[in-house]
Design a protein around this motif. Structure first.
Motif, short mmCIF file in Angstrom:
data_model
loop_
_atom_site.label_atom_id
_atom_site.label_comp_id
_atom_site.label_asym_id
_atom_site.label_seq_id
_atom_site.Cartn_x
_atom_site.Cartn_y
_atom_site.Cartn_z
N ALA A 24 0.73 -1.26 0.05
CA ALA A 24 -0.10 -0.13 -0.03
C ALA A 24 0.92 1.23 -0.26
N GLU A 25 0.52 2.35 -0.64
CA GLU A 25 1.27 3.71 -0.67
C GLU A 25 1.14 3.93 0.61
N GLY A 26 2.41 4.69 1.05
CA GLY A 26 2.33 5.60 2.37
C GLY A 26 2.77 4.44 3.47
N LEU A 27 2.93 5.18 4.46
CA LEU A 27 3.20 4.69 5.80
C LEU A 27 1.81 4.30 6.79
N MET A 28 1.55 3.23 6.85
CA MET A 28 0.49 2.90 8.02
C MET A 28 0.86 3.31 9.68
N THR A 29 -0.15 4.28 10.00
CA THR A 29 0.30 4.75 11.34
C THR A 29 -0.16 3.67 12.46
N SER A 30 -0.97 2.73 12.36
CA SER A 30 -1.39 1.91 13.27
C SER A 30 -0.92 0.43 12.92
N LYS A 31 -0.52 -0.31 13.68
CA LYS A 31 -0.14 -1.75 13.51
C LYS A 31 -1.60 -2.59 13.10
N GLN A 32 -2.66 -2.15 13.67
CA GLN A 32 -3.93 -2.87 12.79
C GLN A 32 -4.99 -2.21 13.05
N LYS A 73 5.40 -4.78 7.34
CA LYS A 73 6.49 -4.31 7.03
C LYS A 73 6.54 -2.92 6.50
N GLU A 74 7.68 -2.05 6.78
CA GLU A 74 7.41 -0.57 6.16
C GLU A 74 8.59 -0.35 5.41
N TYR A 75 8.36 0.23 4.16
CA TYR A 75 9.29 0.47 3.08
C TYR A 75 9.39 2.23 3.28
N PRO A 76 10.62 2.79 2.37
CA PRO A 76 10.64 4.24 2.62
C PRO A 76 9.18 5.07 2.18
N SER A 77 8.30 4.31 1.20
CA SER A 77 7.16 5.18 0.80
C SER A 77 5.91 4.17 0.75
N ALA A 78 6.09 3.05 1.33
CA ALA A 78 5.00 1.98 1.20
C ALA A 78 4.83 1.18 2.47
N SER A 79 3.67 0.41 2.60
CA SER A 79 3.64 -0.46 3.60
C SER A 79 3.18 -1.80 3.11
N LYS A 89 0.15 5.35 -8.66
CA LYS A 89 1.57 4.84 -8.60
C LYS A 89 1.71 3.45 -9.17
N ALA A 90 2.42 3.47 -10.41
CA ALA A 90 2.50 2.51 -11.20
C ALA A 90 3.58 1.47 -10.78
N ALA A 91 3.19 0.04 -11.23
CA ALA A 91 4.13 -1.26 -10.88
C ALA A 91 3.93 -2.15 -11.86
N TYR A 130 11.45 -2.48 -3.37
CA TYR A 130 11.28 -1.59 -2.46
C TYR A 130 12.08 -1.46 -1.31
N GLU A 131 12.97 -2.53 -1.38
CA GLU A 131 13.62 -2.60 -0.06
C GLU A 131 14.96 -1.76 -0.41
#
Length: 289
Positions: free
Chosen positions: A166-174, A209-215, A249-251, A288-289
């Motif tokens: 998913a785009e961006g960083l998720m603020t919550s674990k669940q 897991k978090e990536y620089p611009s994705a979750s 965001k293309a892939a 994305y790593e």
């Protein structure tokens, strides 16, 4: 069609009548024919349908062509099927991205046609995955088991878990999304959150897991609305990367994969859990790593 079912311990003391009506959902007309034609035997004998069965009893069922008319569809290519599990009644396969679960026209070839070729007989769709989504999907191998599997799905007894990037960083674990989903009046291909006229939808999202611009998240469905995960994540600012309808965001592919499917077998009552791999999903993930 002929089937032989051995009664598991958890079904002991159930009457034949209740097995047919409540557990196996045999229509009334067909139950009548089973009785009058003596097409149901317990341990080789015709018995009173009010009699309870015992663990280990063997029930033989014979259905005529008029009971469950067989459909015929064109066969696809058996070699395209990645089988995760199969028995006499059902098959679970790993659908590749970019392939429809079933065709929209009688002669259109899709996964259903390939699975039917693999099995050697016409199979039946229990649930579907979007064309762009990969992963585990279940098919019925005969019309007798189809309504039973459909009820398991309706009763949320077929558990499906997905991976999504998913785009961006998720603020919550669940987080649990419960936004109602309806049709987009301006684009028939799409769905959207519609709190007034939409259908109830529940998705449990867990950050893995978090990536620089994705979750990377795990999504578990409690309902099965069209595009449910895609719409819920997009609505909350975390559209799935590579989604041609809801993301910019293309892939190389839609980053949504049904990696696990679990159910209790309707006849043996055994727990079945399969996991589906996707090299294309993992390849994009590594970038994305």
């Amino acid at each position: 069609m002929q089937f032989t079912i051995t009664i598991p311990p958890k079904m002991a003391n159930t009457t034949v009548k209740d097995l047919l009506e409540e557990h196996w959902l045999v229509p009334r007309k067909i139950r009548h024919f089973l009785r009058t034609k003596k097409h149901l035997l317990v341990n080789g004998q015709a018995i009173n349908w009010q009699s309870p069965v015992k663990a280990g009893d063997v029930i033989s069922l014979t259905f005529d062509q008029e009971d469950y008319p067989q459909k015929t569809i064109p066969f696809g290519k058996a070699e395209l099927v990645d089988c995760l599990y199969q028995d006499e009644h059902l098959i679970i396969v790993n659908k590749p991205e970019g392939m429809k679960t079933h065709g929209n026209a009688p002669q259109e070839i899709a996964l259903l046609n390939h699975v039917s070729a693999f099995v050697g007989q016409t199979c039946y769709v229990v649930h579907r995955l979007d064309m762009e989504t990969s992963g585990a999907v279940i098919f019925a191998k005969n019309p007798f088991v189809l309504p039973i599997l459909n009820r398991l799905l309706e009763d949320k007894l077929i558990q499906r878990s997905y991976w999504a990037l998913a785009e961006g960083l998720m603020t919550s674990k669940q987080v649990t999304y419960r936004d109602k989903i309806g049709r987009d009046r301006h684009d028939r291909r799409k769905r959207l959150v519609d709190s007034k006229n939409g259908q109830t939808a529940t998705t449990i999202v867990t950050k893995l897991k978090e990536y620089p611009s994705a979750s990377l998240v795990k999504c578990q469905l409690k309902t099965g609305r069209t595009h449910q995960i895609r719409v819920h994540l997009s609505h909350h600012g975390h559209a799935i990367i590579g989604d041609p309808l809801y993301s910019r965001k293309a892939a190389p592919r839609l980053m949504l994969h049904a990696y696990q499917l679990s159910l209790t077998h309707p006849f043996t009552l055994e727990s079945i859990t399969v996991k589906a791999a996707s090299s294309s999903f993992e390849k994009v993930l590594k970038s994305y790593e």
